[in-house]
Design an enzyme around this catalytic site. Structure first.
Site, mmCIF file in Angstrom:
data_model
loop_
_atom_site.group_PDB
_atom_site.id
_atom_site.type_symbol
_atom_site.label_atom_id
_atom_site.label_comp_id
_atom_site.label_asym_id
_atom_site.label_seq_id
_atom_site.Cartn_x
_atom_site.Cartn_y
_atom_site.Cartn_z
ATOM 1 N N GLU A 58 0.804 -1.217 0.000
ATOM 2 C CA GLU A 58 0.000 0.000 0.000
ATOM 3 C C GLU A 58 0.840 1.272 0.000
ATOM 4 O OE1 GLU A 58 -0.631 -2.664 1.786
ATOM 5 O OE2 GLU A 58 -2.688 -3.228 1.338
ATOM 6 N N HIS A 78 -9.653 -4.537 11.327
ATOM 7 C CA HIS A 78 -10.340 -4.431 10.037
ATOM 8 C C HIS A 78 -11.663 -3.663 10.134
ATOM 9 C CE1 HIS A 78 -7.525 -7.617 8.879
ATOM 10 N NE2 HIS A 78 -7.879 -7.438 7.636
HETATM 11 C C1 LIG Z 1 -1.538 -4.327 4.586
HETATM 12 C C2 LIG Z 1 -2.618 -5.239 4.171
HETATM 13 N N1 LIG Z 1 -3.067 -5.171 2.907
HETATM 14 C C3 LIG Z 1 -4.035 -5.997 2.479
HETATM 15 C C4 LIG Z 1 -4.584 -6.925 3.329
HETATM 16 C C5 LIG Z 1 -5.693 -7.855 2.841
HETATM 17 N N2 LIG Z 1 -5.169 -9.214 2.720
HETATM 18 C C6 LIG Z 1 -5.351 -10.099 3.714
HETATM 19 S S1 LIG Z 1 -4.590 -11.529 3.410
HETATM 20 C C7 LIG Z 1 -4.005 -11.016 1.934
HETATM 21 C C8 LIG Z 1 -3.170 -11.946 1.116
HETATM 22 C C9 LIG Z 1 -1.906 -12.315 1.801
HETATM 23 O O1 LIG Z 1 -1.258 -13.355 1.151
HETATM 24 P P1 LIG Z 1 0.012 -14.078 1.754
HETATM 25 O O2 LIG Z 1 0.898 -13.097 2.423
HETATM 26 O O3 LIG Z 1 0.602 -14.866 0.659
HETATM 27 O O4 LIG Z 1 -0.552 -15.028 2.889
HETATM 28 P P2 LIG Z 1 -1.594 -16.226 2.766
HETATM 29 O O5 LIG Z 1 -2.949 -15.635 2.859
HETATM 30 O O6 LIG Z 1 -1.346 -16.924 1.496
HETATM 31 O O7 LIG Z 1 -1.330 -17.084 3.951
HETATM 32 C C10 LIG Z 1 -4.419 -9.713 1.689
HETATM 33 C C11 LIG Z 1 -4.111 -8.954 0.474
HETATM 34 C C12 LIG Z 1 -4.111 -6.939 4.670
HETATM 35 N N3 LIG Z 1 -4.630 -7.772 5.576
HETATM 36 N N4 LIG Z 1 -3.126 -6.107 5.052
#
Ligand SMILES: Cc1ncc(C[n+]2csc(CCOP(=O)(O)OP(=O)(O)O)c2C)c(N)n1
Ligand SMILES: [Mg+2]
Lengths: 334, 489
Positions: free
Chosen positions: B223, B292
């Site tokens: 972000e 959130h």
């Molecule tokens: C700073 C931030 N941006 C966006 C999100 C929304 N979000 C939650 S999980 C996720 C994907 C994360 O993927 P990864 O790091 O690969 O972990 P996984 O879910 O695969 O375990 C996103 C974009 C968030 N929680 N925090």
């Protein structure tokens, strides 16, 4: 899955063997997470659990392999896909489940939910909803370890999607600069929500992501609990000996959707099916145990026991009361 | 033993969905983890997995059935060895579709989880004057609809005789972006999951297909980085629409929003402007807990150099988002997840643009002024309905733009009513309603018959537990109680 590759350091090319006891421990602990998560998914569908609920099914070998290499007192920190890490830290299944249900017997008195649980006694530092947040927080836990010189190692998990966050590199730099005892474990399950790793990362060998800070890195098959354990042994020893941080990229896979609502259009059913059929971390151990002469019956007993723990946890969570309304106002300040 | 498979919820706000198809047939053996069916809502598709081993004994809801309520039994799984016939009369549920269509599954809707008896809330100093606002019999505010607003209230901004079309706020926002992208090739959308995934909340649905990957750009989860990239592109003459998956994550990017976007025109002596829109859902959704569920309206509304907009219905969302994209300043455009699926009337005009900085009188009245914006309007309008039943005519004002704030409309109203209540989901201290109260006392002191009161989110992080979450949010009952308090009734 890539077995071993051009990380910064090289590791043993052969897969280290487990004793039968270790295999049984891995089987039991991974199965508990699997059964717990299946139940959580079911309770979500019934409306007992609300909000976001991210299941760990498929990734069990990562946290259990690391746990098997850890010593009492080492700390765990992760993001929101955290139920497995809590169980691996020794937190009680029924209190984790009660938290998922938003009940007063939960680890956060029902105020944190699936993404936000903590336990000082179990050395579990969350449970963070913001992607990337575990990296500096885990480095900070390691800072306290170094400050006190107590020999503890901070075991810090985040996703491959999170590994693109700037704060991760700020944490890497400080951890290397100050030689903090922290193992960064990137759980590369190939997807961040609907984004496949190569659509978001210019360098997809994530074990190289610490190279600019001279952090040793290793890319491993995170579906094989023995390989995870061996890599974690090496990493933890490196940290405990005062050499600073270490980076493990564990290649793994999540079987379920990102959270409970997931359009699932970003990958094929065949891909998921193939991972389940050919690489399942629990099935791998089960096959080896059977080959080693352990009876199906004994393994069924272990499964029955896991199911019992989980259904007791679910019963506890459902019977438990919602928090007292007065709890809305408590714990805002210490 | 047999087990009922229930219609699962895909999301916290889902009440019903379509049982798209069965992947197993009656009599098939199933193992835990086998996918047995697929269900769909407007947002997503999900696979239903078997949780136990056994035989799929009966399918109770056939594939293709729409509007299946969450928790309706959809199938029966029998344990191994148990014959299918044994289960034939196991479940006292008739097969859906075999019975009168008009009945549907309506009866099967369970009480929403966590809707428990109301409780008094301790310690809320804000409400000292509003006495005990007990939520007796107040339906969950989230279930309320902004579609109840009289559509004539938009009339002054729309030519007489314009055809209106019903659409959701989600569709209205999407159309606004698509229309502006057709009109101006400098407009592009950037953010997480905006392109291939079609938007985490499906607001950018179809944009990639129409405008291509050059103008609908998926980013890594960065972000701070992509907000800065957006600002740089805007400095250089493009018109970025930066989507935050939710505004909670804009906290990582707030430095670029405030330091880079908001201040550069000033710091450059008027040379470098920043025509950018930061948009996404803001505030509490449902059961997603403290990290959130935060309302950033007051945060951004404090910053000189920003424009801040927070619409409450589809029509305003469309007209104001188009205005925001055309505006030469940085605009923070705060949407709301709970409102995305709400339908209201939008004028079917070729180019419907609303003025930024103009409040809207959503409901005229003479006894008390209720001022709110975004989802706060749902509480305000429902409270006005309740007050009307008791003979109190509330005037309800939707600010729509928070910066600049149209105080003239509020002051005119307060001069007429002499009483004012401000409503928001955000925290009380230094909040939007604190600002409203300050300005009303400054500009209409002599007209006031009572202190200005506010109804806000409680002064705590958002709890996860269903009962606490409900207490943490404002309620219609609190608004009614505050309105009566300023009327000394
Ligand atoms: C700073 C931030 N941006 C966006 C999100 C929304 N979000 C939650 S999980 C996720 C994907 C994360 O993927 P990864 O790091 O690969 O972990 P996984 O879910 O695969 O375990 C996103 C974009 C968030 N929680 N925090
Ligand atoms: Mg991932």
């Amino acid at each position: 899955m890539v077995e071993e590759s051009g990380g910064v350091t090289t590791g043993a090319p052969t897969i280290p063997a487990f004793t039968r006891d270790q295999e049984l421990t891995a089987f039991r602990d991974m199965l508990l997470i699997r059964r717990f998560e299946e139940k959580a998914g079911q309770l979500y569908g019934m409306g007992v659990i609300g909000g976001f609920c991210h299941l760990y099914i498929g990734q069990e070998a990562v946290v259990i392999g690391v746990k098997m290499a850890a010593r009492d007192g080492d700390q765990f920190t992760t993001s929101y896909r955290d139920h497995g890490h809590m169980l691996a830290s020794g937190m009680e299944p029924k209190r984790v489940m009660a938290e998922l249900a938003g009940k007063r017997g939960g680890y956060s008195k029902g105020k944190g939910g699936s993404m936000h649980m903590f336990s000082r006694t179990a050395n579990f530092y969350g449970g963070h909803g913001i992607v990337g947040a575990p990296a500096p927080i885990g480095a900070g836990v390691a800072f306290a370890n170094a400050y006190r010189g107590d020999g503890r190692v901070s075991l810090t998990f985040f996703g491959e999607g999170a590994s693109n966050q700037g704060q991760v590199y700020e944490a890497f730099n400080m951890a290397a600069l100050w030689k903090l005892p922290v193992v960064f474990i990137v759980e590369n399950n190939r997807y961040a929500m609907g984004t496949e790793i190569s659509r978001a990362s210019a360098q997809i060998d994530l074990s190289k992501r610490g190279a600019a800070f001279a952090i040793p890195g290793k890319q491993i098959d995170g579906m094989d609990v023995r390989i995870v354990k061996a890599a974690a042994d090496e990493a933890i020893e490196w940290c405990r000996n005062g050499n600073g941080p270490y980076l493990i990229e564990a290649q793994t896979y999540r079987y379920r959707g990102h959270s409970m609502s997931d359009p699932a259009k970003y990958r094929s059913k065949e891909e998921v099916q193939k991972m389940r059929a050919d690489h399942d971390p629990i099935e791998q151990v089960r096959m080896r145990l059977i080959a080693d002469g352990v009876s199906e019956d004994e393994l069924k007993k272990i499964d029955a026991n896991a199911r019992k723990i989980v259904s007791d946890a679910a019963d506890f969570a459902m019977a438990d009361k919602e928090p007292d309304p007065a709890e809305l106002w408590t714990d805002v300040l210490a | 033993m047999t087990v009922n498979v229930l219609m699962p919820a895909l999301s916290p706000t889902m009440e019903q969905g379509k049982l798209a198809k069965w992947l197993k047939s009656e009599g098939d053996a199933v193992k835990a983890g086998d996918v047995i069916a697929e269900i769909e809502t407007d947002k997503a598709t999900m696979e239903v997995e078997a949780v136990d081993e056994g035989v799929l004994a009966r399918i109770l809801v056939p594939g293709g059935t729409e509007n299946v309520a969450v928790n309706t039994p959809i199938a029966v799984i029998a344990e191994e060895g148990e014959s299918v016939a044994d289960t034939a009369d196991h479940a006292p549920i008739k097969r859906v579709g075999e019975e009168d269509k008009s009945q549907k599954q309506a009866e099967a809707v369970p009480p929403a989880p966590g809707q428990t008896a109301p409780q008094d809330q301790p310690g809320d100093a804000n409400r000292a004057q509003t006495k005990a606002a007990v939520e007796a019999a107040t339906p969950a505010p989230k279930a309320t609809s902004v579609a109840e607003q009289p559509s004539k209230s938009v009339a002054p901004e729309v030519p007489e005789g314009t055809t209106m079309v019903s659409m959701t706020m989600r569709e209205a926002l999407r159309d606004a972006m698509a229309e502006e992208m057709r009109r101006d090739p400098a407009v592009f959308v950037i953010g997480e999951e905006v392109a291939e995934y079609q938007g985490a909340y499906k607001v950018t649905q179809g944009l990639l297909q129409e405008f291509g990957a050059k103008r609908v750009v998926d980013t890594p989860i960065t972000e701070y980085g992509f907000a800065g990239v957006g600002v740089g592109a805007a400095f250089a003459g493009l018109r970025p629409i930066v989507e935050f998956m939710t505004f909670n994550f804009s906290m990582q990017a707030i430095d670029h929003i405030v330091n880079s976007a908001a201040k550069t025109l000033y710091m450059s002596g008027g040379q470098i402007n920043c025509p950018i829109v930061f948009r996404g859902p803001n505030g509490a959704a449902a059961r997603v807990a403290a990290q959130h569920s935060q309302d950033y309206t007051a945060w951004y509304a404090q910053v000189p150099g920003l424009i801040v907009i927070a619409p409450s219905n589809a029509s305003d969302a469309k007209g104001l988002l188009k205005a925001a994209i055309r505006n030469d300043n940085p605009v923070v455009f705060l949407e709301n997840e709970i409102l995305y699926g709400k339908t209201s009337e939008v004028p079917a005009l070729e180019d419907f643009v609303l003025p930024i900085g103009k409040a809207r009188i959503a409901r005229p009245g003479k006894d008390v002024t209720l001022v709110s914006f975004s989802i706060g309007m749902t509480y305000a309008l429902r409270a006005a309905d309740e007050l009307a039943r008791e003979g109190i005519e509330a005037e309800v004002i939707d600010l729509r733009t928070l910066r600049p704030m149209d105080m003239a409309t509020v002051i005119d109203s307060v001069k007429k009513t002499g009483r004012c209540v401000a409503i928001e989901e955000g925290w009380p201290q230094c909040g939007v309603s604190a600002e409203i109260a300050m300005r009303v006392q400054l500009e209409a002191f002599d007209y006031l018959d009572a202190p200005v009161l506010r109804v806000t989110g409680k002064d705590t992080p958002m709890p996860y537990a269903a009962n606490l979450e409900k207490l943490a949010l404002p309620s219609v009952a609190e608004v009614v109680a505050a309105a009566k308090a300023v009327m000394y009734r």
